[in-house]
Design a protein around this motif. Structure first.
Motif, PDB file in Angstrom:
ATOM      1  N   THR A 121       0.823  -1.208   0.000  1.00 27.08           N
ATOM      2  CA  THR A 121       0.000   0.000   0.000  1.00 27.08           C
ATOM      3  C   THR A 121       0.864   1.269   0.000  1.00 27.08           C
ATOM      4  O   THR A 121       0.341   2.362  -0.177  1.00 27.08           O
ATOM      5  CB  THR A 121      -0.956   0.032   1.202  1.00 27.08           C
ATOM      6  N   ASP A 122       2.187   1.117   0.182  1.00 29.37           N
ATOM      7  CA  ASP A 122       3.079   2.271   0.094  1.00 29.37           C
ATOM      8  C   ASP A 122       3.222   2.769  -1.336  1.00 29.37           C
ATOM      9  O   ASP A 122       3.603   3.930  -1.554  1.00 29.37           O
ATOM     10  CB  ASP A 122       4.473   1.920   0.627  1.00 29.37           C
ATOM     11  N   VAL A 126      -1.780   4.558  -5.180  1.00 29.71           N
ATOM     12  CA  VAL A 126      -1.564   5.624  -4.206  1.00 29.71           C
ATOM     13  C   VAL A 126      -2.265   6.911  -4.643  1.00 29.71           C
ATOM     14  O   VAL A 126      -2.270   7.265  -5.819  1.00 29.71           O
ATOM     15  CB  VAL A 126      -0.054   5.883  -4.035  1.00 29.71           C
ATOM     16  N   SER A 131      -4.344   7.363   3.058  1.00 30.35           N
ATOM     17  CA  SER A 131      -3.813   6.861   4.328  1.00 30.35           C
ATOM     18  C   SER A 131      -4.886   6.795   5.409  1.00 30.35           C
ATOM     19  O   SER A 131      -5.527   7.809   5.719  1.00 30.35           O
ATOM     20  CB  SER A 131      -2.674   7.759   4.814  1.00 30.35           C
ATOM     21  N   TRP A 133      -4.333   6.671   8.460  1.00 29.04           N
ATOM     22  CA  TRP A 133      -3.822   7.399   9.625  1.00 29.04           C
ATOM     23  C   TRP A 133      -4.120   8.887   9.529  1.00 29.04           C
ATOM     24  O   TRP A 133      -4.164   9.573  10.547  1.00 29.04           O
ATOM     25  CB  TRP A 133      -2.302   7.201   9.758  1.00 29.04           C
ATOM     26  N   THR A 134      -4.293   9.408   8.323  1.00 33.43           N
ATOM     27  CA  THR A 134      -4.427  10.849   8.163  1.00 33.43           C
ATOM     28  C   THR A 134      -5.724  11.275   7.477  1.00 33.43           C
ATOM     29  O   THR A 134      -6.053  12.461   7.509  1.00 33.43           O
ATOM     30  CB  THR A 134      -3.252  11.407   7.344  1.00 33.43           C
ATOM     31  N   SER A 142      -9.626   4.052   0.374  1.00 34.87           N
ATOM     32  CA  SER A 142      -8.191   3.901   0.516  1.00 34.87           C
ATOM     33  C   SER A 142      -7.654   3.005  -0.589  1.00 34.87           C
ATOM     34  O   SER A 142      -8.299   2.807  -1.621  1.00 34.87           O
ATOM     35  CB  SER A 142      -7.876   3.327   1.905  1.00 34.87           C
ATOM     36  N   THR A 143      -6.462   2.459  -0.396  1.00 36.45           N
ATOM     37  CA  THR A 143      -5.810   1.641  -1.416  1.00 36.45           C
ATOM     38  C   THR A 143      -6.700   0.490  -1.862  1.00 36.45           C
ATOM     39  O   THR A 143      -7.192  -0.285  -1.045  1.00 36.45           O
ATOM     40  CB  THR A 143      -4.487   1.072  -0.874  1.00 36.45           C
TER      41      THR A 143
END
Length: 352
Positions: A121-122, A126, A131, A133-134, A142-143
């Motif tokens: 997912t990095d 993308v 993320s 987290w943010t 998300s991804t």
């Protein structure tokens, strides 16, 4: 901070730590009423080859401790409510785990490669709001848009990417499919014993290299092998993403995905939304999703479901941010007795 910057300047070694916590509760639940967990992360890089020059290379790493505070962690809460998907996916109960540990190598000025224990997912599918987290908590935003069959973290593999022109890029790679970040070396053994792989190829366009995460349109093609242990069939799919940073203030986006088997959550997924930055470091986001559950994962005949998420990320201090959120889960496919469930969440992150 000054001391850490000095270490980085002298040695090329940099690091960071943070502690995150996520809490959810719902207006109605057939099982658990709430879910909460916490996560400590230690992450960083060590530039060892040609630091600050062309063809630089170095290590990238991230290790974590994840623990639940309630009977179930947030990663299991959406399925607990009868809706197909993950909300707060990273917040599980793994304990000590390795998320990634790999070598990053620049090749000239137009190519880059990763090899080692990867978190795909990095670098797959993308975009700036991906993320958990943010930004959004729901995996549909998300991804992979919840329609991609993603391998677990700390998967042995590689990625290679490069610029075909100043605005068009191509990336591709593969990794082990059935890894366990709490026992990462078993994933290496399994690659050689079972040959179960996740493969991807992505082509995309951006307005300029320095706006890769802000102005981005891409197509991601993926394939997964059959997993014998869990009788998960092989499969493939394609994902589309388009997002633009308008006036350095707004980011509208459109994302979609299709899966043919493979064990993904959704067979079809369509998401759209917008983020707004009212002031530096704060962020407001709203997005909606329509999804069709994957019949190979959950059985045939399930109804389509819908989701809406609204969040506000408030940077209270340099090191502390809080993100309250509200989600509406309509027509949850595994809970046909409910028409609408409201999910209230709070996420906090303390960096130090």
């Amino acid at each position: 901070d000054t001391w850490k910057e000095g270490v980085t300047e002298r040695t090329g070694f940099s690091w960071g730590t943070d502690y995150s916590a996520q809490y959810f509760t719902a207006s109605d639940s057939p099982a658990e009423d709430s879910a909460a967990s916490g996560m400590f992360r230690f992450y960083g890089s060590w530039d060892l080859l040609n630091r600050g020059q062309e063809n630089s290379g170095g290590l990238r790493f991230k290790a974590e401790y994840r623990n639940r505070f309630t009977d179930i962690p947030p990663s299991a809460y959406q399925l607990n409510l009868g809706s197909v998907g993950f909300t707060g996916a990273p917040f599980n109960n793994d304990g000590i785990r390795l998320t990634n540990f790999y070598w990053r190598q620049e090749i000239g000025s137009r190519m880059i490669g990763y090899i080692g224990m990867l978190d795909v997912t990095d670098f797959v599918d993308v975009y700036a709001l991906g993320s958990p987290w943010t930004s959004f908590s729901n995996l549909a935003f998300s991804t992979g848009a919840a329609s991609m069959a993603l391998p677990n973290d700390s998967s042995p593999g590689f990625m290679l990417g490069g610029w075909l022109t100043d605005k068009v890029y191509l990336t591709g790679g593969m990794s082990g499919l059935n890894s366990d970040p709490t026992q990462p070396w078993e994933g290496v053994e399994r690659v050689f014993d079972e040959s179960e792989f996740y493969k991807f190829l992505e082509i995309g366009w951006t307005s300029s290299k320095d706006r890769f995460y802000f102005d981005n349109i891409h197509l991601t093609f993926w394939h997964v092998d059959e997993i014998d242990d869990t009788a998960t069939p092989d499969g493939w799919g394609v994902n589309f993403s388009s997002s633009f940073w308008v006036n350095d203030c707004y980011m509208p986006f459109l994302r979609a995905g299709y899966a043919d088997d493979g064990g993904s959550l959704l067979e079809l997924s369509f998401s759209t939304g917008i983020a707004w930055q009212p002031k530096k470091d704060d962020l407001f986001g709203i997005a909606a999703n329509w999804g069709r559950p994957n019949a190979s994962s959950f059985g045939p005949g399930l109804d389509d479901q819908y989701g809406l998420e609204v969040f506000y990320r408030a940077q209270l201090t340099k090191n502390l941010r809080l993100t309250p959120s509200i989600q509406l889960l309509a027509n949850p496919a595994l809970n046909p007795g409910e028409d609408l469930i409201a999910v209230f969440g709070m996420r906090g992150v303390l960096s130090f």
